[in-house]
Design an enzyme around this catalytic site. Structure first.
Site, mmCIF file in Angstrom:
data_model
loop_
_atom_site.group_PDB
_atom_site.id
_atom_site.type_symbol
_atom_site.label_atom_id
_atom_site.label_comp_id
_atom_site.label_asym_id
_atom_site.label_seq_id
_atom_site.Cartn_x
_atom_site.Cartn_y
_atom_site.Cartn_z
ATOM 1 N N HIS A 108 75.602 48.615 -16.467
ATOM 2 C CA HIS A 108 77.535 48.671 -16.462
ATOM 3 C C HIS A 108 77.755 48.975 -17.537
ATOM 4 C CE1 HIS A 108 75.994 46.003 -12.844
ATOM 5 N NE2 HIS A 108 75.588 46.918 -12.591
ATOM 6 N N HIS A 173 67.879 37.908 -3.383
ATOM 7 C CA HIS A 173 67.858 39.629 -3.458
ATOM 8 C C HIS A 173 67.245 41.233 -3.264
ATOM 9 C CE1 HIS A 173 67.856 43.472 -7.191
ATOM 10 N NE2 HIS A 173 69.298 42.494 -7.732
ATOM 11 N N LYS A 183 66.203 37.286 -14.532
ATOM 12 C CA LYS A 183 66.391 38.902 -14.492
ATOM 13 C C LYS A 183 67.512 38.664 -15.756
ATOM 14 C CE LYS A 183 68.402 40.983 -9.983
ATOM 15 N NZ LYS A 183 69.417 41.181 -10.409
ATOM 16 N N HIS A 199 63.167 49.915 -11.829
ATOM 17 C CA HIS A 199 64.052 50.328 -10.304
ATOM 18 C C HIS A 199 63.335 51.926 -9.594
ATOM 19 C CE1 HIS A 199 66.478 47.566 -12.074
ATOM 20 N NE2 HIS A 199 67.557 47.380 -10.814
#
Length: 282
Positions: A108, A173, A183, A199
């Site tokens: 982000h 999650h 995490k 991912h």
């Protein structure tokens, strides 16, 4: 029959044929911490699988405190960080100049000053260096490659700190099984490349990469391997109810303290599965 669902700051009403509704599920009640400071200090005084934090941090050590970013503000970092920073300074003897709060932005964007002040409170922001993690920074540190072939590139401040503490929240999650614990490191403070590999389709396509599943979950295993490379010495995780009130906290060893949080969440919020055609939720 009419059913109300929370939506934004209000609610919406949905009319459904009552005979078609298999079940109505609500979150279980749990008492909120009435005195957050006292509750957090109690957890720190009796950590799981570890000595108290004040006995673990060497004198003069540089400390990196990893906290989740504003996209995870539901975990109310502003209610926890001030007490944790106070504890590090007064009980553990960590000089404010030796403490850096690293915001785990993952991939982000980093928050601006006002967002960071909201996240950690202005009182803490004015005392301690607060740093945004940048997944594309040029000075990321390579720590090695996991068994799942994920190259681990990490935030330099955390990689070079003498002692690492991670603040997170234990919750379900969708891919990693549960949040919290490891995490904070991956995806929290790793490179874009590291997160992409963790991912990747080969990982998320596994039937074990699912909500509430840790055993054989390649995403969880990868995250844990990365966190062990960093040598995370201590974690502090909380659980919150549906009103974002802190109801429990665990401190201590990366795996053992997280496991206690997972056990609590399983018991508190999971229920027998119900097979239907449609789920309506908010």
């Amino acid at each position: 029959k009419e059913y109300q669902f929370a939506y934004g700051h209000g609610s919406v009403t949905v009319s459904l044929e009552e005979r078609s509704v298999l079940a109505v599920l609500h979150g279980n009640d749990a008492p909120a911490m009435q005195d957050i400071r006292a509750g957090l200090l109690e957890s720190l005084a009796h950590p799981i699988g570890s000595k108290p934090l004040c006995e673990e941090i060497p004198a003069g050590a540089s400390v990196a405190l990893v906290v989740s970013d504003m996209s995870r503000f539901w975990m109310r970092q502003d209610l926890v960080v001030p007490h944790l920073v106070e504890y590090l300074h007064t009980a553990c003897g960590v000089d404010y100049g030796k403490l850096t709060i690293v915001v785990a932005n993952g991939t982000h964007r980093g928050g601006d000053e006002q967002e960071l002040r909201t996240l950690v409170t202005s009182n803490v922001f004015d005392k301690v260096r607060v740093e945004n993690h940048d997944c594309e920074a040029k000075d990321l540190v390579y720590l090695g490659t996991t068994a799942h072939d994920t190259p681990v590139w990490l935030n330099k401040t955390v990689a070079t700190a003498d002692f690492v503490v991670c603040l997170g929240a234990c919750t379900h999650h969708i891919m990693a099984g549960f949040g919290g614990g490891r995490k904070s490191i991956l995806p929290g403070i790793c490179s874009q490349e590291t997160v992409n590999e963790n991912h990747s389709y080969k990982a998320i396509s596994s039937p074990y990469a699912n909500t509430g599943v840790l055993e054989h979950n390649p995403i969880h295993e990868d995250m844990l391997a990365a966190a062990k490379m960093v040598n995370v010495q201590f974690i502090f995780n909380v659980a919150l109810d549906g009103q974002k009130k802190i109801i429990a906290a665990w401190a201590g060893d990366l795996e053992k303290a997280h496991a206690e949080g997972v056990a609590f969440i399983r018991k508190w919020s999971q229920c027998p599965s119900i097979t239907g055609d449609i789920v309506v939720t908010s």
